[in-house]
Design a protein around this motif. Structure first.
Motif, mmCIF file in Angstrom:
data_model
loop_
_atom_site.group_PDB
_atom_site.id
_atom_site.type_symbol
_atom_site.label_atom_id
_atom_site.label_comp_id
_atom_site.label_asym_id
_atom_site.label_seq_id
_atom_site.Cartn_x
_atom_site.Cartn_y
_atom_site.Cartn_z
ATOM 1 N N MET A 150 16.171 -6.670 -5.407
ATOM 2 C CA MET A 150 16.705 -5.400 -5.937
ATOM 3 C C MET A 150 15.678 -4.284 -5.813
ATOM 4 O O MET A 150 15.984 -3.198 -5.317
ATOM 5 N N PHE A 151 14.442 -4.562 -6.232
ATOM 6 C CA PHE A 151 13.418 -3.522 -6.218
ATOM 7 C C PHE A 151 13.085 -3.108 -4.791
ATOM 8 O O PHE A 151 12.875 -1.940 -4.502
ATOM 9 N N LYS A 152 13.099 -4.104 -3.882
ATOM 10 C CA LYS A 152 12.789 -3.784 -2.490
ATOM 11 C C LYS A 152 13.877 -2.875 -1.898
ATOM 12 O O LYS A 152 13.573 -1.888 -1.213
ATOM 13 N N ALA A 153 15.140 -3.207 -2.203
ATOM 14 C CA ALA A 153 16.240 -2.395 -1.665
ATOM 15 C C ALA A 153 16.129 -0.947 -2.130
ATOM 16 O O ALA A 153 16.350 -0.007 -1.356
ATOM 17 N N LEU A 154 15.786 -0.765 -3.400
ATOM 18 C CA LEU A 154 15.662 0.602 -3.926
ATOM 19 C C LEU A 154 14.442 1.298 -3.314
ATOM 20 O O LEU A 154 14.512 2.469 -2.925
ATOM 21 N N SER A 155 13.357 0.552 -3.199
ATOM 22 C CA SER A 155 12.125 1.114 -2.636
ATOM 23 C C SER A 155 12.337 1.529 -1.189
ATOM 24 O O SER A 155 11.879 2.584 -0.751
ATOM 25 N N GLY A 189 13.498 4.791 -0.941
ATOM 26 C CA GLY A 189 12.628 5.803 -1.555
ATOM 27 C C GLY A 189 13.026 6.161 -2.973
ATOM 28 O O GLY A 189 12.736 7.245 -3.466
ATOM 29 N N ILE A 190 13.738 5.235 -3.636
ATOM 30 C CA ILE A 190 14.177 5.508 -5.006
ATOM 31 C C ILE A 190 13.153 4.941 -5.989
ATOM 32 O O ILE A 190 12.873 3.741 -5.983
ATOM 33 N N ASN A 191 12.621 5.810 -6.821
ATOM 34 C CA ASN A 191 11.623 5.416 -7.797
ATOM 35 C C ASN A 191 12.286 4.825 -9.038
ATOM 36 O O ASN A 191 13.258 5.370 -9.549
ATOM 37 N N ILE A 192 11.747 3.698 -9.492
ATOM 38 C CA ILE A 192 12.299 3.052 -10.685
ATOM 39 C C ILE A 192 11.520 3.514 -11.899
ATOM 40 O O ILE A 192 10.290 3.451 -11.927
ATOM 41 N N LEU A 208 23.479 6.467 -3.843
ATOM 42 C CA LEU A 208 22.593 5.828 -2.871
ATOM 43 C C LEU A 208 22.137 4.456 -3.373
ATOM 44 O O LEU A 208 22.158 3.469 -2.634
ATOM 45 N N ALA A 209 21.757 4.393 -4.651
ATOM 46 C CA ALA A 209 21.266 3.136 -5.225
ATOM 47 C C ALA A 209 22.368 2.082 -5.240
ATOM 48 O O ALA A 209 22.151 0.914 -4.873
ATOM 49 N N VAL A 210 23.562 2.497 -5.646
ATOM 50 C CA VAL A 210 24.680 1.549 -5.707
ATOM 51 C C VAL A 210 24.973 1.003 -4.306
ATOM 52 O O VAL A 210 25.118 -0.218 -4.106
ATOM 53 N N GLN A 211 25.039 1.908 -3.324
ATOM 54 C CA GLN A 211 25.357 1.474 -1.959
ATOM 55 C C GLN A 211 24.259 0.554 -1.406
ATOM 56 O O GLN A 211 24.548 -0.470 -0.772
ATOM 57 N N ALA A 212 23.000 0.901 -1.676
ATOM 58 C CA ALA A 212 21.890 0.095 -1.169
ATOM 59 C C ALA A 212 21.925 -1.308 -1.752
ATOM 60 O O ALA A 212 21.713 -2.309 -1.038
ATOM 61 N N LEU A 213 22.212 -1.406 -3.052
ATOM 62 C CA LEU A 213 22.238 -2.721 -3.704
ATOM 63 C C LEU A 213 23.456 -3.523 -3.251
ATOM 64 O O LEU A 213 23.381 -4.745 -3.080
#
Lengths: 412, 412
Positions: free
Chosen positions: A365-370, A373-376, A397-402
């Motif tokens: 999950m964290f890799k997909a967001l990273s 370029g999405i900061n957690i 973007l986050a939803v689609q990436a995950l």
């Protein structure tokens, strides 16, 4: 005798035409040999109208009178549904909450169902009645007053009837055709799930997927009621919609069942709080007394007797939270250097019972967001869920990436 | 403890403003020291809407479901009225028919009240409750189903409560300010009566003065309930409106209390009927079976074994009456030469308990009509009423002439 419970929400019975369409679906199940208990909501708009009258009449209304007024909406639909079924030559009659009786607590407008005697309705089934139409959302208190279960209570009524009558299934007809891997409006690859576990549904429901009332899912889980969510606006096959069921009824599944999001989130951080045992209790008691619904909580490691404390709450409670914390500072029960509110965050969560046995979900999950370029900003986890706060502008973007990262477009 | 019953019809509770005005009147009576039972109708238009839905759903509806649907209108008003009173700091709560319970027969949509236990409400009065708001028009059958009393049933509910609770009076608030000597729309000299006897009110009600339901007047007479009719749209003094009461409570009165008229009348004459014992029974059984409501009946003297038979009925039943009589002719149970229908007649009646002790009322009536050149077609009389059929075009003229002839503009 096999009993099936079918529940129709307000949009599914919004007018006489829709009541007829709903009745036809009931007829199909009767033809299959089921005795059907139909739970109906008020015709769409009716409850709002009645609530409006009560609130205009008496802003601090007596909840017992509120319940007596508002419950009348479901009674109208119940009678009309019974008449519609009779017109189709299906033996049916209506029951109001007090006639069954649906025994509830005395907590008016938020009553809890305490018992549903089955003898009245079962006796009618034995006499040849095929459908019992029950007004949802309502019951009777030990004092003989009309109670309501609170908004969305008709789902709870349906599940409680399914449990009491040991129903083969509880079908919830609504305006969506099932539970999706994520919100189809923001991710076109969203896929309807054939099955989902109670625990997953509970996490998704509380995360803002408004398909089913949380309470009704909890009740279904406790009593092992097989819940099916399906659309009353589409022709249905036997395995339409989504079945919400026990984990063991799901043969194979993805590690992650779905991705949920909520935009109504704010993040508040107390910088450099004087740390001492019980400091968290002090902070969150003050917030709780002020009526703030705190969701996520993160505390950094304490250094030199001071720490940072971060939490999230709904955006419209930020002012209240700030006030409560400033008062605690003024009262000298709390000491912090600064309070920072970030009201432009969103919560993104992945949910799945598969997480219990699979590792690496968080890392993926964290890799997909990273990668996007999405900061957690904040992370919390439970046994079957990982939630993060991110800048609100990254929600889609986050939803689609995950969704992509966990390959949710493919069936498990 | 003195109990007063106050009933508010649909136009008197048509919206939240009017409910507030009605509640203020209740407050005035509470301030006088009464415990008040308020009987409410559905908000104007609501019952028609509900009935419309039922009829559209199922033209030959199950009356039990009809009742369950339609009774919901009164429940809404009852709750809103209780809330309005609470806002005025008047201790009040609502009761639905089944909660009292208003015990009725099982004749759905036309149920008869069979009992009203007073203990529940009296116990609440003893605890300090000052107003019991009861949904009118409804009750519960021995089978536990919701019943309604039929249109206008809220008046009957009010009188039945007044009888059960031995009320000091039953005030019926409506959109007219009392009972008049005749219809003010067609005779400007019409005068509001301060008092009228039950028997007179009954005759006037059944003659088309739509102020009170006939059933409720009968019930009031049987139990000696003092009924007052008054307007909810005007400020009221203590002796406003019209008191409907026992004859002995009326000190002085005119010989004639009022002149009633009905335009919805048709006259049918069977010319030269073969007369034999039981011929009247044959004719009127045939009409009754066809559902014709026969009102006046006149039979001429029989000559040479043949007679003429005249009767009146509502205009919309003429076709049905003709059909029934032609069928009886075809079946050879009846023989007549001709059937003549006159669908342009009106019935004019003078009513008064004074007729019992005064002679010459009929003569004075016929002379007044004759002086205006109005031909009388049929006459019938009862102890306190004389009715005539005349050409419909003379309706207003006849009413005005009789109002003058009996000097009804002057108080008795």
């Amino acid at each position: 005798m096999s009993v099936l419970v079918m529940k129709f929400g307000g949009t599914s019975v919004a007018n006489l035409d829709r009541i007829r369409r709903a009745a036809k679906r009931v007829g199909v199940e009767v033809a299959k040999g089921h005795n059907v208990i139909v739970i109906v909501s008020a015709m769409a708009g009716r409850t709002n109208e009645l609530v409006g009258w009560v609130e205009e009449t008496s802003p601090l209304f007596d909840a017992r009178e509120y319940d007596a007024v508002v419950a009348s909406g479901e009674n109208v639909t119940a009678g009309l549904m019974a008449l519609t079924l009779q017109e189709m030559d299906v033996p049916a009659r209506s029951w109001q909450g007090w006639q069954v009786p649906v025994q509830t607590s005395s907590s008016h407008s938020a009553a809890r169902i305490e018992g549903i005697p089955t003898d009245n309705i079962m006796a009618k089934f034995a006499e040849g009645m095929q459908v019992a139409v029950v007004a949802g959302f309502q019951g009777i208190s030990p004092e003989g007053r009309i109670t309501t279960l609170g908004r969305g209570g008709s789902d709870t009524t349906a599940v409680a009837f399914a449990a009491a009558f040991d129903a083969v299934r509880c079908d919830i007809y609504t305006d969506v055709d099932g539970v999706y891997t994520t919100d189809p409006r923001i991710c076109e690859k969203a896929r309807k799930l054939d099955r989902i576990a109670f625990e997953e549904m509970l996490e998704l429901a509380s995360l803002g997927a408004k398909v089913l009332q949380t309470r009704s899912v909890e009740l279904a889980m406790r009593y092992g009621v097989r819940l099916r969510v399906l659309s009353s606006f589409e022709e249905q096959s036997d395995n339409a919609g989504t079945l919400v069921c026990a984990e063991e009824d799901i043969m194979e599944s993805n590690v992650v069942a779905g991705v949920a999001h909520s935009r109504d989130e704010a993040k508040l951080t107390l910088i450099s709080v004087a740390d001492r045992p019980g400091i968290a209790a002090t902070i969150f008691s003050a917030l709780s007394e002020a009526g703030v619904n705190v969701d996520m909580i993160v505390q950094n490691i304490s250094e030199e007797g001071r720490t940072d404390m971060t939490f999230s709450c709904p955006t419209n409670q930020v002012a209240r939270a700030e006030q409560a914390l400033e008062k605690a500072m003024a009262d000298a029960v709390l000491n912090y250097r600064e309070l920072i509110a970030d009201t432009a965050v969103a919560k993104i969560s992945v949910v799945g019972i598969g997480m219990r046995s699979h590792t690496g979900v968080a890392a993926r999950m964290f890799k997909a967001l990273s990668d996007e370029g999405i900061n957690i900003k904040v992370i919390t986890t439970s046994e079957i869920k990982i939630s993060v706060l991110v800048d609100r502008k990254y929600t889609e973007l986050a939803v689609q990436a995950l969704h992509d990262a966990f390959e949710l477009e493919k069936a498990g």
